[in-house]
Scaffold this motif. Sequence first.
Motif: not given
Length: 317
Positions: A151, A154-155, A101, A242, A104-105
């Motif tokens: 997303i 989720g984090e 994750g 991130g 992705y960020l």
Amino acid sequence: MPSGLIALLDDVATIAKLAASSLDDVAGAAGKASTKAAGVVIDDTAVTPRYVVGLAPERELPIIGKIAWGSLKNKLLILLPVALLLTAFAPFLIVPLLMIGGSYLAFEATEKILEKLLHDHDHEDKLMDSIDDPRELEALQVKSAIRTDFILSGEIMAISLASLEHLSLVTTAFALIAVALAITAGVYGVVALIVKLDDIGLHLAEKPGAGTRAVGRGMVRVVPALLSGLAGIGTAAMLWVGGGILVHGLEEMHVLTFIPETIHGLSHSASEVVGGSGLVAWLVNAVGGAIVGLVVGGVIVAIVRQVTKHPEKLIVD
């Protein structure tokens, strides 16, 4: 009264007492988890307002309401069960999933920076610009916002879960529910206030009193710059959050430990120079995380752009 019913009522009473005694644990755990996830919460708050920019003012709050409802469903119906399953059966996967994750960020933030520097726009932005039907545009904006929120949520849930590992499964579940409710209400309450600041300013500008009108006109002028600034803050937050997750993951997994050790060493040294300032230490850690995020995000962006530019590379003979 049948003995079975008496036993059942006795069990219910016992459970109620246990639940009451656990409320403090749940509240404390939820507060700690929310604090740990604060960076992603800031990111979520900064990113969301852009999804209502350019839409009819009367649709702003309904759209935010739809996104908030989608966010809550993401957290409670998908992410919460997954988090509890991970806790029960595969806790070793929590850190790797957090790192995915975080990557992705970092990718999203780096992509946004490149788009700004190259004056480029992604496919989704071009698609939204080509839509004339307000209802279709609204549906697309809501869908895009909920996907991004998934997303970030989720984090939030994963970071929260990592801070609750010492608790029982039931207490963890209630704490995560409290985190989901509190953070969703907080984030989208603040977002609703931000996007309506210009309307509040217009209302004040029509009130009697020179001072009130001046404040209202000032708010109307400031809001566009505020929304633009929030977009930049959101991108920066994506990078440092991130990257920070990646740095923490490397430390936890004992991989490339010189990276977190270097960042922590620099933050400690910088803090000592100014008399032990926690703010300076945090700032150095944030900048270090952002640099790591930019490097990882840049690598992913290069790979993604190369693949999308030459999709035939995905074809296996």
